[in-house]
Design an enzyme around this catalytic site. Structure first.
Site, PDB file in Angstrom:
ATOM      1  N   GLU A 195      12.843  24.782   6.731  1.00 37.50           N
ATOM      2  CA  GLU A 195      12.831  23.494   7.395  1.00 37.50           C
ATOM      3  C   GLU A 195      13.630  22.495   6.561  1.00 37.50           C
ATOM      4  O   GLU A 195      13.746  22.635   5.344  1.00 37.50           O
ATOM      5  CB  GLU A 195      11.384  23.010   7.540  1.00 37.50           C
ATOM      6  CG  GLU A 195      10.589  23.822   8.545  1.00 37.50           C
ATOM      7  CD  GLU A 195      10.926  23.439   9.978  1.00 37.50           C
ATOM      8  OE1 GLU A 195      11.958  23.909  10.480  1.00 37.50           O
ATOM      9  OE2 GLU A 195      10.164  22.686  10.585  1.00 37.50           O
ATOM     10  N   LYS A 248       1.398  -6.410   7.613  1.00 38.37           N
ATOM     11  CA  LYS A 248       2.740  -5.917   7.306  1.00 38.37           C
ATOM     12  C   LYS A 248       2.801  -4.392   7.517  1.00 38.37           C
ATOM     13  O   LYS A 248       3.766  -3.870   8.079  1.00 38.37           O
ATOM     14  CB  LYS A 248       3.119  -6.272   5.873  1.00 38.37           C
ATOM     15  CG  LYS A 248       4.586  -6.010   5.562  1.00 38.37           C
ATOM     16  CD  LYS A 248       5.035  -6.792   4.325  1.00 38.37           C
ATOM     17  CE  LYS A 248       6.521  -6.611   4.099  1.00 38.37           C
ATOM     18  NZ  LYS A 248       7.117  -7.669   3.302  1.00 38.37           N
ATOM     19  N   ASP A 249       1.751  -3.691   7.063  1.00 41.49           N
ATOM     20  CA  ASP A 249       1.706  -2.239   7.263  1.00 41.49           C
ATOM     21  C   ASP A 249       1.555  -1.902   8.742  1.00 41.49           C
ATOM     22  O   ASP A 249       2.082  -0.891   9.212  1.00 41.49           O
ATOM     23  CB  ASP A 249       0.547  -1.627   6.481  1.00 41.49           C
ATOM     24  CG  ASP A 249       0.829  -1.576   4.979  1.00 41.49           C
ATOM     25  OD1 ASP A 249       2.014  -1.499   4.617  1.00 41.49           O
ATOM     26  OD2 ASP A 249      -0.130  -1.616   4.195  1.00 41.49           O
ATOM     27  N   SER A 262      -0.909  -2.546  -7.413  1.00 39.35           N
ATOM     28  CA  SER A 262       0.423  -2.146  -6.988  1.00 39.35           C
ATOM     29  C   SER A 262       1.489  -2.760  -7.881  1.00 39.35           C
ATOM     30  O   SER A 262       1.328  -3.872  -8.383  1.00 39.35           O
ATOM     31  CB  SER A 262       0.680  -2.608  -5.553  1.00 39.35           C
ATOM     32  OG  SER A 262      -0.121  -1.896  -4.658  1.00 39.35           O
ATOM     33  N   HIS A 315      -5.217   1.600  -7.889  1.00 42.76           N
ATOM     34  CA  HIS A 315      -5.949   0.341  -7.839  1.00 42.76           C
ATOM     35  C   HIS A 315      -6.458  -0.107  -9.205  1.00 42.76           C
ATOM     36  O   HIS A 315      -6.978  -1.213  -9.320  1.00 42.76           O
ATOM     37  CB  HIS A 315      -7.091   0.442  -6.817  1.00 42.76           C
ATOM     38  CG  HIS A 315      -6.596   0.351  -5.411  1.00 42.76           C
ATOM     39  ND1 HIS A 315      -7.397   0.073  -4.349  1.00 42.76           N
ATOM     40  CD2 HIS A 315      -5.355   0.489  -4.898  1.00 42.76           C
ATOM     41  CE1 HIS A 315      -6.680   0.043  -3.240  1.00 42.76           C
ATOM     42  NE2 HIS A 315      -5.444   0.313  -3.553  1.00 42.76           N
TER      43      HIS A 315
END
Lengths: 188, 430
Positions: free
Chosen positions: B291, B247-248, B223, B219
């Site tokens: 994994e 949007k998220d 971004s 921040h």
């Protein structure tokens, strides 16, 4: 401020430029540092094996039931131990190899007890990353050199449990052991 | 921490004003993920994965704390306590499947997040610290996931623990004492299980703390965006809330649908049947694999089969595996091109996709048995992985001729929409 420091330095430096306050500062921080290290050590050491883990009895193995060409799996220090009686053919195969061509040069004699060359006692822990190699159990894959084969990353050991192919750097470890009678050994 | 045109937090309700004076936490939230945080207006769906990773972390924390309520960290009961959770505890099966598959989804979104950063040059100045902290989170995630996989005390748990701690045994001289120290014994045992449980509980909270630092560092410059062109004015940004919360939110919906499909219909698809057999120190599973999210690194580990000068193959593999991750810490200084976004770097773009394919090949080989042709393929793929970062990237940065950059985010957005459809043709860029 500067004049105070100057006075302080001149009065207390004793002529060699070392101020009393600097000395106290370094001494105090050093002392606290030693104290911090003294506290951190047990915090780290508590992760080492505890007394009950270390107090592992040695393992006794009865050899009387193991036929030539057969191997058994037992445990030593909570890790697998391979006890194998080699056949004449397997001994001959191991002796045929020139040790200088090996990754971890050793002869079968160096890995067994005098006069009891047929008894191959090794840890069942692959020297690559610690898997249990196959070959000690009935019908298991013994790899292309007839000894042991590690399924994890494909290390092949020969009939003297020496590394011949694959990523493992060392031969299977031979633990300290002694014959207590003709048909029994004490490992550890 | 924000652009000068950011909206100001002005609480209207007297209670909120009172709180704001005493502890301005709502203000902090408002400025971090609310209307007070201006974000480039052109972020695409690849910018969802940071929030999705946060969501995955929350799922892991919630289900994990619940799993811990029903788990016994002792080799005598660990395996059966997990089975008991599955069979007897109310909704225990749901918690365990959500936790196990949640780990996979966490890695899926984090890998997409990392590759987003790689393609759009998000690691470049002034966001190097964001990238470095992200890698720290990735390393913590790997340690946490590894230790979590040991806890059910199945065959793969046990042998995974043995192989991974065996990596440290490859270090000359101090290796074996370190391995013994990590395990608290000569092989994985009760001491190992207990400490892994303790750390598996602790590390996610450490991850959460580093996530806060990661967001804090992000921040400060704000971004990045698909053009890689920095924000120039208020017309280039929209407030985080409601634009990107919406949007998220959509991304989170898609994520949860996919998660639910795996969770309810294929809960064991990504697991190993061997881990439903209790740990047996005397029998190695025929095919030990970690994994899936560790496969690319596992392939690099196994790629070294011959000694090189005096360095044994085992140590080389271990060094290469650690180097493959540590290398990424130097990425901001290996890629010296001043153009951020891969969209404007034609040569970089090609090699980026080659890297993606290379990592997928490594992943496939890491899950395959250690035999030909997989060993040779992983050797070639490992070599390319290192060459990409150490040779290809620095060279492209020097010789590539980038495409012309748009003057601003707004110009890029309007130009794109002007071409794609007629509806927004009102304001052409030029």
């Amino acid at each position: 401020m500067a004049s105070v420091e100057h006075t302080d330095g001149e009065v207390l430096a004793g002529g060699d430029g070392v101020r009393r306050r600097d000395f106290i500062n370094i001494a105090a921080v050093s002392f606290a540092g030693v104290g911090a290290v003294a506290v951190v050590l047990p915090l780290i050491d508590q992760m080492n094996p505890s007394a009950d883990v270390l107090a592992l009895a040695s393992t006794e193995v009865d050899l009387s039931d193991i036929q030539p060409g057969q191997a058994i799996k037992t445990t030593f220090r909570s890790q697998p131990l391979f006890v194998r009686q080699l056949t004449e053919k397997e001994i001959a195969e191991a002796d045929k190899v020139d040790p200088s061509t090996l990754r971890d040069p050793q002869t079968l004699e160096e890995r067994t007890v005098d006069g009891k060359k047929q008894w191959l006692i090794t840890m069942g822990v692959c020297t690559h990353l610690g898997c249990v190699p196959l070959g000690a159990g009935e019908g298991e894959n013994r790899g292309e050199y007839g000894g042991y084969f590690c399924p994890c990353h494909g290390s092949s050991y020969d009939t003297a449990a020496r590394i011949r192919k694959g990523p493992a750097p060392k031969n299977l470890e031979v633990p300290k052991f002694s014959f207590t009678s003709d048909t029994a050994i004490l490992v550890g | 921490m924000s652009f000068p045109w950011a909206e100001q937090y002005t609480p209207k309700h007297p209670v909120m004003q009172w709180v704001d004076e005493k502890l301005p936490l709502p203000r902090l939230v408002y400025n971090a993920v609310g209307a007070g945080y201006p974000v480039p207006r052109n972020l695409n769906y690849f910018w969802n994965f940071g929030v999705l990773a946060g969501l995955a972390l929350v799922i892991q924390l919630v289900t994990g704390v619940i799993m811990a309520m029903h788990y016994g960290a002792n080799t005598l009961v660990a395996f059966s306590s997990v089975e008991q959770t599955m069979r007897d505890v109310n909704a225990g099966w749901l918690m365990r499947y959500a936790h196990a598959n949640g780990a996979s989804f966490f890695f899926i979104v984090v890998y997409l997040h990392i590759f987003r950063g790689l393609y759009f040059g998000s690691y470049k100045a002034p966001r190097e610290m964001v990238w470095l902290l992200g890698l720290v989170i990735f390393l913590l995630m790997m340690a946490t996931a590894f230790m979590g996989y040991v806890l059910p005390w199945g065959q793969m748990s046990y042998w995974g623990a043995k192989v991974i701690t065996g990596l440290f045994g490859a270090i000359p001289v101090v290796g074996e004492p370190i391995q013994t120290w990590l395990l608290g014994g000569f092989a994985p045992g009760n001491a190992s299980l207990n400490r892994f449980f303790s750390l598996h509980f602790l590390l996610p909270f450490v991850i959460a703390a580093v996530v806060i630092l990661h967001i804090w560092a992000l921040h400060i410059p704000g971004s990045s965006n698909p053009t890689g062109v920095e924000v120039k004015g208020p017309q280039d940004t929209v407030p985080f809330h409601p634009y990107y919360t919406a949007k998220d939110g959509f991304g989170a919906g898609v994520f949860l649908i996919l998660f639910a499909i795996l969770l309810f219909f294929l809960p064991n698809y990504l697991g190993h049947p061997d881990n439903y057999i209790e740990a047996n120190p005397l029998s190695t599973p025929a095919h030990i694999v970690p994994e899936w999210y560790f496969w690319p690194f596992y392939a690099i580990l196994r790629a070294f089969t011959v000694d090189f000068f005096f360095i044994p193959a085992k140590l080389l593999g271990v060094l290469a595996m650690f180097a493959s991750i540590l290398l990424l810490f130097f990425l901001p200084w290996l890629d010296t091109s001043s153009v951020r976004s891969g969209s404007y770097r034609p040569t970089f773009k090609k090699f980026f996709w080659i890297l993606v394919i290379d990592v997928l090949i490594l992943g496939y080989c890491g899950g395959a048995p250690a035999e030909e042709p997989y060993v040779m393929i992983s050797q070639i793929a490992s070599a390319y992985y290192f060459a990409h970062f150490l040779i290809v990237l620095p060279l492209i940065s020097r010789f590539e001729k980038p495409l012309p950059l748009p003057n601003s985010i707004t110009e890029a957005v309007l130009a794109k929409h002007g071409h794609s459809d007629g509806e927004t043709a009102a304001v052409p860029a030029e």
